[in-house]
Structure formats: C-alpha cells, structure tokens
Design a protein around this motif. Structure first.
Motif, mmCIF file in Angstrom:
data_model
loop_
_atom_site.group_PDB
_atom_site.id
_atom_site.type_symbol
_atom_site.label_atom_id
_atom_site.label_comp_id
_atom_site.label_asym_id
_atom_site.label_seq_id
_atom_site.Cartn_x
_atom_site.Cartn_y
_atom_site.Cartn_z
ATOM 1 N N GLU A 52 -36.614 6.360 -14.175
ATOM 2 C CA GLU A 52 -37.057 7.442 -13.295
ATOM 3 C C GLU A 52 -36.584 7.198 -11.864
ATOM 4 O O GLU A 52 -36.155 8.137 -11.173
ATOM 5 N N LEU A 53 -36.664 5.942 -11.419
ATOM 6 C CA LEU A 53 -36.193 5.625 -10.079
ATOM 7 C C LEU A 53 -34.685 5.829 -9.975
ATOM 8 O O LEU A 53 -34.180 6.363 -8.984
ATOM 9 N N TYR A 54 -33.992 5.443 -11.013
ATOM 10 C CA TYR A 54 -32.535 5.584 -11.053
ATOM 11 C C TYR A 54 -32.135 7.051 -10.952
ATOM 12 O O TYR A 54 -31.283 7.437 -10.158
ATOM 13 N N HIS A 55 -32.800 7.894 -11.736
ATOM 14 C CA HIS A 55 -32.477 9.327 -11.715
ATOM 15 C C HIS A 55 -32.818 9.953 -10.363
ATOM 16 O O HIS A 55 -32.127 10.864 -9.904
ATOM 17 N N ALA A 56 -33.874 9.447 -9.710
ATOM 18 C CA ALA A 56 -34.266 10.000 -8.417
ATOM 19 C C ALA A 56 -33.201 9.741 -7.354
ATOM 20 O O ALA A 56 -32.954 10.585 -6.485
ATOM 21 N N ALA A 57 -32.558 8.574 -7.417
ATOM 22 C CA ALA A 57 -31.591 8.191 -6.388
ATOM 23 C C ALA A 57 -30.142 8.483 -6.759
ATOM 24 O O ALA A 57 -29.339 8.825 -5.894
ATOM 25 N N TRP A 58 -29.809 8.340 -8.057
ATOM 26 C CA TRP A 58 -28.410 8.479 -8.448
ATOM 27 C C TRP A 58 -28.105 9.757 -9.234
ATOM 28 O O TRP A 58 -26.943 10.091 -9.436
ATOM 29 N N LYS A 59 -29.143 10.444 -9.699
ATOM 30 C CA LYS A 59 -29.034 11.724 -10.393
ATOM 31 C C LYS A 59 -28.284 11.633 -11.725
ATOM 32 O O LYS A 59 -28.842 11.888 -12.779
ATOM 33 N N ASN A 60 -27.028 11.282 -11.682
ATOM 34 C CA ASN A 60 -26.214 11.259 -12.907
ATOM 35 C C ASN A 60 -26.415 9.949 -13.649
ATOM 36 O O ASN A 60 -25.998 8.893 -13.199
ATOM 37 N N GLU A 61 -27.048 10.006 -14.850
ATOM 38 C CA GLU A 61 -27.395 8.779 -15.570
ATOM 39 C C GLU A 61 -26.182 8.009 -16.075
ATOM 40 O O GLU A 61 -26.299 6.848 -16.475
ATOM 41 N N TYR A 62 -24.998 8.615 -16.038
ATOM 42 C CA TYR A 62 -23.823 7.919 -16.551
ATOM 43 C C TYR A 62 -22.988 7.253 -15.463
ATOM 44 O O TYR A 62 -21.989 6.621 -15.740
ATOM 45 N N ASP A 63 -23.407 7.395 -14.202
ATOM 46 C CA ASP A 63 -22.616 6.827 -13.111
ATOM 47 C C ASP A 63 -22.646 5.306 -13.086
ATOM 48 O O ASP A 63 -21.670 4.650 -12.803
ATOM 49 N N ILE A 64 -23.842 4.764 -13.336
ATOM 50 C CA ILE A 64 -24.016 3.329 -13.154
ATOM 51 C C ILE A 64 -25.207 2.866 -13.981
ATOM 52 O O ILE A 64 -26.098 3.658 -14.288
ATOM 53 N N ASN A 65 -25.224 1.612 -14.350
ATOM 54 C CA ASN A 65 -26.314 1.073 -15.143
ATOM 55 C C ASN A 65 -27.564 0.927 -14.272
ATOM 56 O O ASN A 65 -27.513 0.367 -13.190
ATOM 57 N N SER A 66 -28.699 1.459 -14.749
ATOM 58 C CA SER A 66 -29.905 1.471 -13.929
ATOM 59 C C SER A 66 -30.410 0.076 -13.613
ATOM 60 O O SER A 66 -30.922 -0.183 -12.541
ATOM 61 N N ASP A 67 -30.287 -0.864 -14.562
ATOM 62 C CA ASP A 67 -30.754 -2.225 -14.301
ATOM 63 C C ASP A 67 -29.997 -2.844 -13.139
ATOM 64 O O ASP A 67 -30.573 -3.479 -12.265
ATOM 65 N N ALA A 68 -28.666 -2.672 -13.136
ATOM 66 C CA ALA A 68 -27.851 -3.253 -12.074
ATOM 67 C C ALA A 68 -28.096 -2.568 -10.746
ATOM 68 O O ALA A 68 -28.136 -3.193 -9.691
ATOM 69 N N ALA A 69 -28.295 -1.236 -10.787
ATOM 70 C CA ALA A 69 -28.448 -0.469 -9.548
ATOM 71 C C ALA A 69 -29.714 -0.819 -8.809
ATOM 72 O O ALA A 69 -29.755 -0.778 -7.583
ATOM 73 N N LEU A 70 -30.774 -1.161 -9.542
ATOM 74 C CA LEU A 70 -32.070 -1.372 -8.911
ATOM 75 C C LEU A 70 -32.386 -2.829 -8.625
ATOM 76 O O LEU A 70 -33.465 -3.158 -8.175
ATOM 77 N N LYS A 71 -31.440 -3.725 -8.881
ATOM 78 C CA LYS A 71 -31.683 -5.139 -8.602
ATOM 79 C C LYS A 71 -31.587 -5.414 -7.108
ATOM 80 O O LYS A 71 -30.840 -4.797 -6.404
#
Length: 200
Positions: free
Chosen positions: A181-200
C-alpha cells in the motif's frame, strides 16, 4: 474551535489593540510586516482571515494585494488610517473582501465586527466542503495542494515521495498499512520497482 488570523502590518497602538482583542476571542493571531513571511504563514496554517494594515506599509499596497489574492483565497480585511474613496475602490477591486478606516480607539470595534462577520461567512461557505489543509494529531498539518507537510508549524521539507508516504500513513492512523500500500501510494505503478527494495 480556534481561528487562525494573520495580521500584516506595523504594530502601531490600534493594530496591537485589535490583535489583543482577537486573541482574547478564541483566535490564534500571527503578526508580521513582511509579505513574504505572510505567504509562509498562510502556507503553514489554515487562516480564517488575513488582515492587512495599509497605514504604515512600506511595500506597494495595491500591487502586493493583487499578487497575494492571485496566490491565495483566504478572506482579506484591509485597514487604513487615511481612508479615501479612491483607495477603497482600488483595494476592493484588487481582491480585498472588506475595507475599514481606523482613526480612533472606537474604530477597533468596527474592525472586530467586520472581522467576525467575515469569519462567520467563511465558516458557512466551508461547510460541506473539503478544507485544503488536513489536520492530524501531534501538530501534523498536510497541504495536499502545495504538497507541503508541517509539524507544529515547521516545514518538514519532504520530497514528493516522502510526502505521499506520510499522507498514506496519516490517513490510515491506527491501522496496519502494508508495504504494498505504501509502495502504490508513492510509486503508483506496481511494475516500476520492487516494493521491498523501494521502502528499505
């Protein structure tokens, strides 16, 4: 409910009296003689009224008022110690909601009556509408339009993604928010980047 009121002008005796009376009537009053500082206050707080004193202003009055109105929508009450019909016409056309001449101590009551009338009208107009500033606990204020976040009135200077993440967390206070949910809020497109890596 406390109203936030901004006064722009030199704090001469009549203006100080107005500020004191407004503070006594359940209002939080901010004072400055700088148009730029005034804009900063207006960005930080949801002001119910802006009072501009033309009496001892050193800046271009009508021009600055017009620019301020182009940037902001808060109701504006203009005060002056040398009221003229021509200035009143120009002031109202430049974006002021009310124009009041101040000459004696008794004029404080006229100013307060006008201020209270404007605030009542503003509150009625805001009913049923979303406020531009979202207020949360612990002194957190979010301004989605400007994408600004303030804590106890201090700018947090967040990046766009940090602001999006904070909005998501604030809007879900007391609830579990997943990394997805946090990933989608900031990056919108779920295929752009891996959520685990983005939020570390």
């Amino acid at each position: 409910m406390k109203h936030h009121i901004l006064i722009i002008g030199k704090m001469w005796p009549l203006l100080s009296g107005i500020a004191n009376r407004l503070s006594e009537s359940n209002a939080v009053v901010y004072c400055t003689d700088s148009p730029q500082v005034a804009i900063d206050y207006m960005n930080r707080f949801n002001c119910s009224l802006v009072i501009i004193d033309f009496t001892f202003s050193e800046w271009n009055r009508i021009s600055s008022l017009r620019k301020l109105r182009e940037m902001r929508s808060e109701p504006i009450l203009v005060l002056t110690g040398h009221a003229t019909s021509d200035e009143e016409i120009c002031t109202l056309r430049a974006g002021a909601d009310q124009y009041v001449g101040l000459e004696t101590e008794s004029d404080i009551e006229r100013c307060l009556a006008n201020a209270q009338a404007i605030i009542r009208r503003t509150m009625l107009n805001q009913r049923g509408k979303d406020l531009s500033i979202l207020i949360f606990g612990n002194g957190l204020r979010l301004n989605p339009k400007l994408r600004k976040a303030y804590i106890h009135g201090n700018d947090m200077f967040l990046t766009p993604k940090q602001f999006a993440l904070l909005c998501c967390l604030a809007e879900n206070t007391g609830q579990v928010v997943t990394k997805e949910e946090l990933y989608h809020a900031a990056w919108k497109n779920e295929y752009d980047i891996n959520s685990d890596a983005a939020l570390k």
